[in-house]
Design a protein around this motif. Structure first.
Motif, PDB file in Angstrom:
ATOM      1  N   GLY A  45     -24.193  37.043  45.763  1.00 42.54           N
ATOM      2  CA  GLY A  45     -23.135  36.168  46.277  1.00 42.54           C
ATOM      3  C   GLY A  45     -22.086  35.835  45.244  1.00 42.54           C
ATOM      4  O   GLY A  45     -21.252  34.948  45.461  1.00 42.54           O
ATOM      5  N   SER A  46     -22.082  36.556  44.129  1.00 47.85           N
ATOM      6  CA  SER A  46     -21.174  36.255  43.029  1.00 47.85           C
ATOM      7  C   SER A  46     -19.718  36.474  43.394  1.00 47.85           C
ATOM      8  O   SER A  46     -19.367  37.338  44.200  1.00 47.85           O
ATOM      9  CB  SER A  46     -21.536  37.152  41.827  1.00 47.85           C
ATOM     10  OG  SER A  46     -20.602  37.001  40.783  1.00 47.85           O
ATOM     11  N   ALA A  47     -18.835  35.687  42.767  1.00 51.59           N
ATOM     12  CA  ALA A  47     -17.411  35.978  42.737  1.00 51.59           C
ATOM     13  C   ALA A  47     -17.162  36.960  41.590  1.00 51.59           C
ATOM     14  O   ALA A  47     -18.073  37.252  40.802  1.00 51.59           O
ATOM     15  CB  ALA A  47     -16.607  34.703  42.539  1.00 51.59           C
TER      16      ALA A  47
ATOM     17  N   TRP B  98     -21.161  29.377  42.433  1.00 58.06           N
ATOM     18  CA  TRP B  98     -22.434  29.422  41.727  1.00 58.06           C
ATOM     19  C   TRP B  98     -22.451  30.455  40.610  1.00 58.06           C
ATOM     20  O   TRP B  98     -23.112  30.301  39.609  1.00 58.06           O
ATOM     21  CB  TRP B  98     -23.550  29.727  42.721  1.00 58.06           C
ATOM     22  CG  TRP B  98     -23.903  28.556  43.573  1.00 58.06           C
ATOM     23  CD1 TRP B  98     -23.252  27.360  43.648  1.00 58.06           C
ATOM     24  CD2 TRP B  98     -25.008  28.447  44.462  1.00 58.06           C
ATOM     25  NE1 TRP B  98     -23.863  26.526  44.538  1.00 58.06           N
ATOM     26  CE2 TRP B  98     -24.953  27.167  45.055  1.00 58.06           C
ATOM     27  CE3 TRP B  98     -26.032  29.310  44.833  1.00 58.06           C
ATOM     28  CZ2 TRP B  98     -25.896  26.729  45.978  1.00 58.06           C
ATOM     29  CZ3 TRP B  98     -26.962  28.874  45.759  1.00 58.06           C
ATOM     30  CH2 TRP B  98     -26.889  27.598  46.326  1.00 58.06           C
ATOM     31  N   SER B  99     -21.746  31.548  40.776  1.00 54.06           N
ATOM     32  CA  SER B  99     -21.785  32.608  39.773  1.00 54.06           C
ATOM     33  C   SER B  99     -20.495  33.408  39.810  1.00 54.06           C
ATOM     34  O   SER B  99     -19.823  33.486  40.836  1.00 54.06           O
ATOM     35  CB  SER B  99     -22.982  33.541  40.017  1.00 54.06           C
ATOM     36  OG  SER B  99     -22.914  34.137  41.309  1.00 54.06           O
ATOM     37  N   VAL B 100     -20.169  34.002  38.673  1.00 53.31           N
ATOM     38  CA  VAL B 100     -18.991  34.856  38.542  1.00 53.31           C
ATOM     39  C   VAL B 100     -19.415  36.095  37.759  1.00 53.31           C
ATOM     40  O   VAL B 100     -20.171  35.999  36.790  1.00 53.31           O
ATOM     41  CB  VAL B 100     -17.844  34.129  37.802  1.00 53.31           C
ATOM     42  CG1 VAL B 100     -16.714  35.102  37.486  1.00 53.31           C
ATOM     43  CG2 VAL B 100     -17.310  32.966  38.638  1.00 53.31           C
ATOM     44  N   THR B 101     -18.931  37.256  38.182  1.00 53.41           N
ATOM     45  CA  THR B 101     -19.233  38.510  37.490  1.00 53.41           C
ATOM     46  C   THR B 101     -17.990  39.026  36.794  1.00 53.41           C
ATOM     47  O   THR B 101     -16.904  39.068  37.376  1.00 53.41           O
ATOM     48  CB  THR B 101     -19.736  39.578  38.478  1.00 53.41           C
ATOM     49  OG1 THR B 101     -20.937  39.129  39.092  1.00 53.41           O
ATOM     50  CG2 THR B 101     -20.014  40.898  37.760  1.00 53.41           C
ATOM     51  N   ILE B 102     -18.165  39.447  35.532  1.00 56.34           N
ATOM     52  CA  ILE B 102     -17.079  40.009  34.737  1.00 56.34           C
ATOM     53  C   ILE B 102     -17.473  41.416  34.314  1.00 56.34           C
ATOM     54  O   ILE B 102     -18.622  41.668  33.923  1.00 56.34           O
ATOM     55  CB  ILE B 102     -16.789  39.146  33.501  1.00 56.34           C
ATOM     56  CG1 ILE B 102     -16.329  37.747  33.926  1.00 56.34           C
ATOM     57  CG2 ILE B 102     -15.734  39.795  32.603  1.00 56.34           C
ATOM     58  CD1 ILE B 102     -16.115  36.790  32.762  1.00 56.34           C
ATOM     59  N   PHE B 103     -16.504  42.343  34.373  1.00 58.37           N
ATOM     60  CA  PHE B 103     -16.697  43.710  33.882  1.00 58.37           C
ATOM     61  C   PHE B 103     -15.895  43.861  32.591  1.00 58.37           C
ATOM     62  O   PHE B 103     -14.720  44.247  32.625  1.00 58.37           O
ATOM     63  CB  PHE B 103     -16.223  44.724  34.926  1.00 58.37           C
ATOM     64  CG  PHE B 103     -16.918  44.617  36.264  1.00 58.37           C
ATOM     65  CD1 PHE B 103     -18.233  45.002  36.416  1.00 58.37           C
ATOM     66  CD2 PHE B 103     -16.239  44.123  37.373  1.00 58.37           C
ATOM     67  CE1 PHE B 103     -18.870  44.913  37.648  1.00 58.37           C
ATOM     68  CE2 PHE B 103     -16.859  44.034  38.606  1.00 58.37           C
ATOM     69  CZ  PHE B 103     -18.185  44.428  38.746  1.00 58.37           C
ATOM     70  N   PRO B 104     -16.487  43.557  31.442  1.00 61.17           N
ATOM     71  CA  PRO B 104     -15.692  43.465  30.211  1.00 61.17           C
ATOM     72  C   PRO B 104     -15.261  44.800  29.615  1.00 61.17           C
ATOM     73  O   PRO B 104     -14.538  44.806  28.619  1.00 61.17           O
ATOM     74  CB  PRO B 104     -16.625  42.709  29.258  1.00 61.17           C
ATOM     75  CG  PRO B 104     -17.992  43.017  29.751  1.00 61.17           C
ATOM     76  CD  PRO B 104     -17.880  43.136  31.232  1.00 61.17           C
TER      77      PRO B 104
ATOM     78  N   VAL C 283     -23.716  30.568  36.111  1.00 62.84           N
ATOM     79  CA  VAL C 283     -23.987  31.791  35.354  1.00 62.84           C
ATOM     80  C   VAL C 283     -22.788  32.723  35.432  1.00 62.84           C
ATOM     81  O   VAL C 283     -22.110  32.817  36.449  1.00 62.84           O
ATOM     82  CB  VAL C 283     -25.257  32.506  35.889  1.00 62.84           C
ATOM     83  CG1 VAL C 283     -25.120  32.855  37.365  1.00 62.84           C
ATOM     84  CG2 VAL C 283     -25.551  33.757  35.072  1.00 62.84           C
ATOM     85  N   VAL C 284     -22.526  33.388  34.316  1.00 66.80           N
ATOM     86  CA  VAL C 284     -21.573  34.494  34.275  1.00 66.80           C
ATOM     87  C   VAL C 284     -22.380  35.775  34.101  1.00 66.80           C
ATOM     88  O   VAL C 284     -23.067  35.953  33.092  1.00 66.80           O
ATOM     89  CB  VAL C 284     -20.577  34.338  33.114  1.00 66.80           C
ATOM     90  CG1 VAL C 284     -19.703  35.584  32.991  1.00 66.80           C
ATOM     91  CG2 VAL C 284     -19.699  33.111  33.325  1.00 66.80           C
ATOM     92  N   PHE C 285     -22.321  36.645  35.101  1.00 68.77           N
ATOM     93  CA  PHE C 285     -22.935  37.960  34.981  1.00 68.77           C
ATOM     94  C   PHE C 285     -21.963  38.869  34.239  1.00 68.77           C
ATOM     95  O   PHE C 285     -20.777  38.941  34.593  1.00 68.77           O
ATOM     96  CB  PHE C 285     -23.242  38.554  36.359  1.00 68.77           C
ATOM     97  CG  PHE C 285     -24.248  37.779  37.164  1.00 68.77           C
ATOM     98  CD1 PHE C 285     -25.545  37.640  36.723  1.00 68.77           C
ATOM     99  CD2 PHE C 285     -23.891  37.203  38.367  1.00 68.77           C
ATOM    100  CE1 PHE C 285     -26.477  36.918  37.467  1.00 68.77           C
ATOM    101  CE2 PHE C 285     -24.807  36.490  39.123  1.00 68.77           C
ATOM    102  CZ  PHE C 285     -26.107  36.346  38.676  1.00 68.77           C
ATOM    103  N   ILE C 286     -22.445  39.574  33.229  1.00 74.64           N
ATOM    104  CA  ILE C 286     -21.634  40.539  32.485  1.00 74.64           C
ATOM    105  C   ILE C 286     -22.224  41.919  32.742  1.00 74.64           C
ATOM    106  O   ILE C 286     -23.381  42.178  32.399  1.00 74.64           O
ATOM    107  CB  ILE C 286     -21.609  40.216  30.984  1.00 74.64           C
ATOM    108  CG1 ILE C 286     -20.898  38.883  30.744  1.00 74.64           C
ATOM    109  CG2 ILE C 286     -20.928  41.335  30.202  1.00 74.64           C
ATOM    110  CD1 ILE C 286     -20.806  38.481  29.290  1.00 74.64           C
ATOM    111  N   SER C 287     -21.428  42.795  33.357  1.00 76.00           N
ATOM    112  CA  SER C 287     -21.969  44.056  33.862  1.00 76.00           C
ATOM    113  C   SER C 287     -21.150  45.258  33.395  1.00 76.00           C
ATOM    114  O   SER C 287     -19.946  45.151  33.144  1.00 76.00           O
ATOM    115  CB  SER C 287     -21.979  44.013  35.404  1.00 76.00           C
ATOM    116  OG  SER C 287     -22.391  45.258  35.954  1.00 76.00           O
TER     117      SER C 287
END
Length: 254
Positions: free
Chosen positions: A99-101, A149-155, A79-83
């Motif tokens: 636990g996201s990167a 498992w997951s990566v977070t992006i601040f677009p 999953v990619v979290f977009i925040s």
């Protein structure tokens, strides 16, 4: 990077009580680090899952004053979290919850304390003006998605005051064009009731923002709203993915 003398000047600017709060919170961070580091190295020696960064970063957010509440269920992997992006606290708070990167602007890497904290959970720093290095950055992000498992992006590409939502930059979502097989997108809304007190905006230095937050009295609520995930492969490109994620976060803000 601010010098030690600059740090002392900024700390004094918060008054005696504020300086005492800063000292107490820094001491709490050091104690947490001294407890967690031996456990971290023990896990690595024994080849068991390394859980220290996630829990330590969650503790960092708590020490800074954030009282995190989760609403919705975050996906665990692929999953990619977009925040939206308000403060450096976003990173330890989301890391503690998932636990996201992370993918963040390169300026954060050089911020005292804050930059070091960001490296604990595999933050990938991107150069916004390095057009020649875009392919390499995308490759690094795809590798991170394959390993983690997951990566977070601040677009938005920068922090805001917590009440406005800037346009999402499609270039920061290039890893989703096309998306890796099986990867979902889950929008995330970070809801700070005390946004004006913690937001990292304008020309404020990272160290100054950290000291200002550490000097605050009491705590503040932070609600992390995990919105309904969607399949980016059905939308036809990163611009459409950015628009869909932004629309869902905007609706949650309203």
């Amino acid at each position: 990077m601010a010098s030690p003398s600059t740090a002392r000047v900024e700390a004094r600017g918060h008054g005696l009580i504020g300086s005492l709060r800063i000292g107490a919170r820094v001491a709490a961070l050091l104690i947490a680090l001294l407890v967690m580091l031996p456990l971290h190295f023990m896990c690595r020696v024994l080849h068991v899952p390394v859980w220290m960064p996630r829990h330590f970063l969650g503790i960092v957010a708590w020490i800074a004053g954030a009282r995190v509440q989760k609403i919705g269920k975050p996906l665990r992997r692929d999953v990619v979290f977009i925040s939206n992006h308000v403060s450096w606290i976003d990173i330890p708070a989301i890391a503690g919850a998932t636990g996201s990167a992370f993918v963040s602007k390169s300026e954060l890497r050089d911020a005292p304390v804050v930059g070091w904290l960001s490296t604990l959970n595999h933050t990938l720093f991107v150069e916004r003006d390095d057009r020649m290095g875009v392919a390499e950055q995308i490759a690094r992000l795809r590798d991170a998605l394959a390993e983690l498992w997951s990566v977070t992006i601040f677009p938005e590409g920068t922090t805001t005051d917590g009440f406005d939502l800037l346009p999402f930059k499609g270039a920061l979502l290039a890893v989703l064009d096309p998306p890796p097989p099986g990867v979902m997108v889950q929008p995330v809304f970070l809801d700070y009731c005390a946004a004006p007190d913690v937001a990292w905006v304008r020309e404020e230095l990272g160290l100054g923002n950290a000291l200002r937050i550490f000097a605050r009295a009491g705590s503040f609520p932070l609600t992390i709203r995990f919105l309904e995930p969607f399949d980016p492969a059905t939308l036809g490109g990163r611009k459409a993915v950015a628009a869909e994620a932004r629309a869902r976060i905007s609706a949650a803000m309203a």
